[in-house]
Scaffold this motif. Structure first.
Motif, PDB file in Angstrom:
ATOM      1  N   ALA A   1      -1.318  17.000   5.666  1.00 42.82           N
ATOM      2  CA  ALA A   1      -2.286  17.913   6.256  1.00 42.82           C
ATOM      3  C   ALA A   1      -3.356  17.144   7.014  1.00 42.82           C
ATOM      4  CB  ALA A   1      -2.900  18.792   5.181  1.00 42.82           C
ATOM      5  N   GLY A   2      -2.941  16.319   7.968  1.00 49.15           N
ATOM      6  CA  GLY A   2      -3.886  15.636   8.820  1.00 49.15           C
ATOM      7  C   GLY A   2      -4.643  14.509   8.153  1.00 49.15           C
ATOM      8  N   ARG A   3      -4.123  13.995   7.060  1.00 49.82           N
ATOM      9  CA  ARG A   3      -4.822  12.888   6.431  1.00 49.82           C
ATOM     10  C   ARG A   3      -4.611  11.612   7.219  1.00 49.82           C
ATOM     11  NH1 ARG A   3      -3.168  14.031   0.240  1.00 49.82           N
ATOM     12  NH2 ARG A   3      -1.807  15.545   1.243  1.00 49.82           N
ATOM     13  N   PRO A   4      -5.653  10.793   7.320  1.00 45.28           N
ATOM     14  CA  PRO A   4      -5.529   9.569   8.119  1.00 45.28           C
ATOM     15  C   PRO A   4      -4.462   8.644   7.542  1.00 45.28           C
ATOM     16  CG  PRO A   4      -7.821   9.956   7.465  1.00 45.28           C
ATOM     17  CD  PRO A   4      -6.984  10.937   6.718  1.00 45.28           C
ATOM     18  N   ASP A   5      -3.741   7.988   8.400  1.00 42.94           N
ATOM     19  CA  ASP A   5      -2.774   6.977   7.984  1.00 42.94           C
ATOM     20  C   ASP A   5      -3.070   5.741   8.805  1.00 42.94           C
ATOM     21  OD1 ASP A   5      -0.693   5.599   6.958  1.00 42.94           O
ATOM     22  OD2 ASP A   5       0.874   6.734   7.989  1.00 42.94           O
ATOM     23  N   LEU A   6      -4.037   4.962   8.333  1.00 45.35           N
ATOM     24  CA  LEU A   6      -4.526   3.830   9.098  1.00 45.35           C
ATOM     25  C   LEU A   6      -4.069   2.540   8.441  1.00 45.35           C
ATOM     26  CD1 LEU A   6      -8.141   5.223   9.502  1.00 45.35           C
ATOM     27  CD2 LEU A   6      -6.410   5.087  11.295  1.00 45.35           C
TER      28      LEU A   6
ATOM     29  N   GLU B   1       0.823  -1.199   0.000  1.00 44.88           N
ATOM     30  CA  GLU B   1       0.000   0.000   0.000  1.00 44.88           C
ATOM     31  C   GLU B   1       0.861   1.254   0.000  1.00 44.88           C
ATOM     32  OE1 GLU B   1      -4.392  -0.634   1.701  1.00 44.88           O
ATOM     33  OE2 GLU B   1      -2.720  -1.527   2.790  1.00 44.88           O
TER      34      GLU B   1
ATOM     35  N   GLY C   1      -3.699  -0.785   6.626  1.00 45.72           N
ATOM     36  CA  GLY C   1      -4.597  -1.608   5.824  1.00 45.72           C
ATOM     37  C   GLY C   1      -5.770  -0.858   5.246  1.00 45.72           C
ATOM     38  N   THR C   2      -5.722   0.477   5.293  1.00 40.87           N
ATOM     39  CA  THR C   2      -6.868   1.284   4.880  1.00 40.87           C
ATOM     40  C   THR C   2      -6.435   2.331   3.852  1.00 40.87           C
ATOM     41  OG1 THR C   2      -7.914   0.982   7.026  1.00 40.87           O
ATOM     42  CG2 THR C   2      -8.705   2.832   5.701  1.00 40.87           C
ATOM     43  N   PRO C   3      -6.569   1.990   2.566  1.00 39.99           N
ATOM     44  CA  PRO C   3      -6.191   2.976   1.548  1.00 39.99           C
ATOM     45  C   PRO C   3      -7.154   4.160   1.589  1.00 39.99           C
ATOM     46  CG  PRO C   3      -6.796   0.849   0.537  1.00 39.99           C
ATOM     47  CD  PRO C   3      -7.110   0.745   1.997  1.00 39.99           C
ATOM     48  N   ILE C   4      -6.577   5.355   1.515  1.00 35.01           N
ATOM     49  CA  ILE C   4      -7.390   6.577   1.472  1.00 35.01           C
ATOM     50  C   ILE C   4      -7.320   7.118   0.053  1.00 35.01           C
ATOM     51  CG2 ILE C   4      -7.683   8.915   2.390  1.00 35.01           C
ATOM     52  CD1 ILE C   4      -8.144   6.744   4.482  1.00 35.01           C
ATOM     53  N   PHE C   5      -8.456   7.213  -0.589  1.00 33.93           N
ATOM     54  CA  PHE C   5      -8.489   7.746  -1.956  1.00 33.93           C
ATOM     55  C   PHE C   5      -8.507   9.270  -1.859  1.00 33.93           C
ATOM     56  CE2 PHE C   5     -10.661   9.047  -5.892  1.00 33.93           C
ATOM     57  CZ  PHE C   5      -9.777   8.505  -6.802  1.00 33.93           C
ATOM     58  N   ASP C   6      -7.311   9.840  -1.848  1.00 36.42           N
ATOM     59  CA  ASP C   6      -7.220  11.285  -1.660  1.00 36.42           C
ATOM     60  C   ASP C   6      -6.882  11.983  -2.979  1.00 36.42           C
ATOM     61  OD1 ASP C   6      -4.566  10.736  -2.061  1.00 36.42           O
ATOM     62  OD2 ASP C   6      -3.944  11.141   0.003  1.00 36.42           O
TER      63      ASP C   6
END
Ligand SMILES: [Fe+3]
Ligand SMILES: [Fe+3]
Lengths: 139, 285, 285, 139
Positions: D24-29, D12, D31-36
């Motif tokens: 800028a405070g984007r989640p970094d979890l 990932e 196993g959890t892709p963030i579609f940013d």
């Protein structure tokens, strides 16, 4: 330069009367069409037609058979007549946005000053002279 | 930390671009307008920013009426110059700055501005004419990357003047919170007084325009209190474009230093204004 | 004066629609879900509003990623049901209510919500599945005109939960200020916990979902205080859709009466929830 | 049901590392892709390709020559390889949005549970069984 021409029978029922229907504080200013949501709904197909004229191929197709092109875009009979007759005021009354209507005028080689001459009833030369003299004023 | 170094307010009338593209800037009808730009252009040439943001509206070229965003922000690497019907202007395409764009998107949405995010957008005269006012001879490229900030001014209801000013203030905060030390110029475009359709077409209000030009510098909050109706009555139905100057002004400090301003009637049917403000605190103009 | 008479929160998983369209609602994998809908459907059939508003998101069907509006509102007379790839769902097109839409647009933009106004929009399962949850057998037409309110939940940054709740509150005021005496139902769609991609795919959080279901009724402001990160961590990357329930809830009164709720795992990969609230003050449920 | 599979070498980087770049405070979890916005920029051409597969004619053209179709949409070489190989995880890593990637899966007759089996490394049957048993939990 005054707006005494306002007392002349200017057609703006379309725009103005629709504007006041929902009455949510929309401006109702003499001689000043407001391109609001109602206008935009009424004019959507016609404005799409105007926007399509940015493309040279579409201009050619339009000029080859204007009525057919209008039908292809699904504009109303009234709008089709306004387009075919180059009745600029009617186009505005029937939901045309000036920025869209202007695409048709440009295709015809007409300037914004020409349109100003039509909307005010002054004719292009007087309109242009009024602008050169510093523009028109209210009342 | 990024810094807004200047703000430029300017009309974006297409015929201003056309006069430049056709070499008519010395024509008697145009010379005074372009002479009035000269001091601003000279100062701007000495104060090149790293990125510029152009607050503008589209005129039936980049977007259609099937969807009308109140505020849109571009995040693309490149923005094509639109063909408005008779060939595109002979000016370069626009190189964007996606990193700053994405930072602005996050900051502004966190501040509850409900942006529409554009990854593809063709820009029209509303965008390119201000770039030409700033940089008359760009050659192969504009002086720096540029980010478009779209405002709906053509379909009622437009955002209120107060909302535009608030957007500008949030934009200023967003720029200042960008982690890199870069300089930013902000262009607010459109206006001044004009009306294109209706029996009042050709309406120009120099008193209002002069008041606006002065007050945008000294007390923008007062302009932000104006209603749409008041703006349309006093500046004409298309003069409401002036709300975009408030976005630019909001991004600057409370106190700015005017470098130059000028006013010219008519550019086509429009009162053309230019106002350039230095935002570097305590710097001599 | 228009009145919100009920609010319906429901998941909008495509397979719920597919199960109905293919007559599989008595299938052992599905029967409990549809049995859980029955009491809500019965009540809703007795309480037909004049207009409904569906708060939903699109899933690569009605809009693309070239522009992503944070909030969009439809003003069309008709919304086509999208073909998502294998033929459109066998359900009627949606008749809109442009008059109420335009009133909402003006009110909400005046309240500084920066809407994107849609005159053309094809609606996908995010919109039609909730209509089917409400009205399983619409025949030739849905029971009333319906207005789409689009929320970006698929591209980060989504609007904050607080912004969604505030939009709902402004929506409630806008509805109440509509001059005609009509009744309105509001549907908040999406969720509950689920995650489709990544090593955490298949994540379901029943504790969180039960907390959400309870608190959306009693203390929605508490849910509105959650950050995107907290929502994604606790509800999964697609569970953030639950912010759309807050728009619906915001449009209702502080005190509402729960008519029915149910919870079912899994509808496809998703925890499916339904919650129906009566907004007629002092009315017996 | 735990997420112990997270300790396996799951790709990932693409999504996660880009996410934290602007920070800028984007989640970094895990196993959890963030579609940013970064993902969406990288994936734009590929996601447009996926969206185009809603149309039967486009599906036919795609299936007739997948590589040519990829080039027509201007996807990157890495993305083209991911599409041709049906490397679902790589598509996500390279900026695919799950809702768009799913259009390709649907065309292949694959379900969201099949994709879940791929993303988790569990395989479709175990993934489906886990869902039927009430879904997967953290930790
Ligand atoms: Fe303009
Ligand atoms: Fe969804």
């Amino acid at each position: 330069m005054t707006l005494s021409s306002l007392s002349a029978p200017v057609r703006e029922r379309g725009t103005t009367s629709m504007s006041t229907e929902s009455g949510a504080g929309r401006p109702d200013l003499p001689g000043t069409p407001i391109f609001d949501g109602d206008s935009s709904r009424r004019g959507l197909r016609m404005n799409k037609l105007f926007m399509s004229l940015r493309d040279a191929g579409n201009r050619e197709r339009f000029l080859a058979d204007e009525a057919a092109y209008c039908r292809e875009f699904g504009v109303s009979a009234e709008q089709e007549k306004a387009v075919l007759d180059r009745d600029w005021q009617a186009m505005i009354d029937l939901g045309g946005s000036i920025f869209y209507v202007y695409k048709l005028a440009m295709m015809d080689g007409r300037s914004m000053q020409y349109l100003g001459g039509v909307f005010t009833g002054m004719g292009e030369d007087d309109f242009l002279a009024a602008m050169r003299a510093g523009g028109r004023r209210d009342g | 930390m990024a810094e807004v170094i200047w703000g430029l307010a300017t009309s974006h009338v297409p015929s201003i671009g056309a006069a430049m593209d056709r070499g008519k800037t010395d024509d008697p009808n145009w010379k005074a307008l372009f002479d009035g730009y000269a001091p601003a252009r000279a100062w701007l040439a000495e104060h090149q920013p790293d990125v510029a943001i152009v607050v503008y509206n589209d005129h039936a070229n980049g977007i259609d009426l099937d969807f009308v965003p109140t505020f849109g922000l571009g995040t693309a690497e490149r923005y094509e110059v639109a063909d408005e019907g008779f060939g595109r202007r002979p000016v370069p395409d626009v190189i964007g700055h996606p990193e700053l764009s994405l930072h602005l998107v996050e900051s502004l949405i966190d501040e509850e501005f409900d942006l529409t995010v554009f990854q593809e957008l063709a820009v029209d005269h509303g965008f390119t004419v201000p770039l030409s006012v700033w940089t008359p001879d760009p050659g192969d490229a504009w002086p720096c990357p540029v980010i478009p900030l779209l405002v709906n001014v053509i379909q009622y209801p437009q955002p209120t003047a107060a909302r535009c000013y608030a957007l500008g203030q949030a934009l200023g905060r967003a720029i200042r919170s960008y982690p890199e030390d870069i300089t930013v110029g902000v262009l607010g475009t459109g206006g001044m007084s004009h009306q294109l359709a209706g029996a009042r077409a050709g309406f120009i209000n120099p008193d209002f325009d002069h008041m606006w030009m002065e007050t945008i510098e000294t007390d923008p909050g007062q302009l932000a209190a104006m209603s749409r109706e008041e703006l349309i009555r006093k500046a004409g139905s298309e003069g409401i474009e002036l709300i975009m100057w408030l976005v630019m002004r909001g991004a600057m400090d409370d106190r700015v230093t005017k470098v130059h301003s000028d006013y010219f009637v008519p550019a086509s049917n429009t009162a053309a204004g230019i106002a350039l403000f230095d935002n570097r605190n305590g710097q001599p103009a």
